[in-house]
Design a protein around this motif. Structure first.
Motif, short mmCIF file in Angstrom:
data_model
loop_
_atom_site.label_atom_id
_atom_site.label_comp_id
_atom_site.label_asym_id
_atom_site.label_seq_id
_atom_site.Cartn_x
_atom_site.Cartn_y
_atom_site.Cartn_z
N GLY A 130 0.94 -8.24 0.91
CA GLY A 130 1.74 -8.43 2.12
C GLY A 130 2.54 -7.20 2.49
O GLY A 130 2.03 -6.09 2.52
N LEU A 131 3.82 -7.42 2.76
CA LEU A 131 4.69 -6.33 3.19
C LEU A 131 4.88 -5.26 2.12
O LEU A 131 5.26 -4.13 2.44
N TRP A 132 4.64 -5.58 0.86
CA TRP A 132 4.78 -4.58 -0.21
C TRP A 132 3.78 -3.44 -0.06
O TRP A 132 3.97 -2.35 -0.61
N GLU A 133 2.71 -3.68 0.68
CA GLU A 133 1.74 -2.61 0.93
C GLU A 133 2.38 -1.48 1.75
O GLU A 133 2.03 -0.32 1.58
N LEU A 134 3.31 -1.83 2.61
CA LEU A 134 3.92 -0.83 3.51
C LEU A 134 4.79 0.19 2.79
O LEU A 134 4.63 1.39 3.02
#
Length: 149
Positions: A47-51
């Protein structure tokens, strides 16, 4: 088999990159690791941790435009992210469950080459064969002694 082929892929990468002359080799590798850092964005599973991981890799790649050390660090960040994805079971290539593990084995080879300054692995060979072809070998000492007599 992956434990043999993955490091070899890292070596082949370094050899192929050696065909590019400096300073272009360093800059091209900065672009390559920036792309690798964004590889999981299309469904990496975190999820947002990829960013933030992609942003960190992009920052290190940007700094790598002027420094091999930052490129090496970026490859190590990507290695850690590969391991995390492998352990979660969300590989970089959805059709190959060992792809993130392979990447995690290959990338440190590239990182170490980068931390070593990304030297050309073919220039020493190029110099050796060029030198042998253009510089005649000196005569043997015995031949010099005979010519003086």
């Amino acid at each position: 088999m992956i434990y043999v082929t993955a490091p070899l892929i890292g070596v082949v990468y370094a050899v192929l990159m050696s065909l590019i002359r400096e300073p272009h080799r360093r800059r091209f590798n900065a672009v390559m690791v920036a792309g690798a850092g964004a590889a999981y964005l299309s469904g990496g599973g975190f999820g947002l941790w990829e960013l933030p991981v992609t942003a960190l890799t992009a920052y290190l790649a940007y700094r790598g435009l002027e420094s091999w050390r930052f490129i090496g660090l970026a490859w190590f960040v990507h290695t850690v992210w590969d391991l995390v994805h492998h352990l979660k079971g969300n590989p970089i290539l959805p059709f190959d469950h060992s792809s993130s593990l392979g990447c995690a084995i290959c990338d440190p080879v590239i990182a170490l080459w980068c931390l070593g300054g990304g030297p050309s692995l073919i220039d020493p060979l190029r110099r050796r064969f060029t030198r042998q072809a253009t510089v005649p070998s000196p005569p043997a000492p015995e031949a010099l002694d005979r010519s003086r007599q």
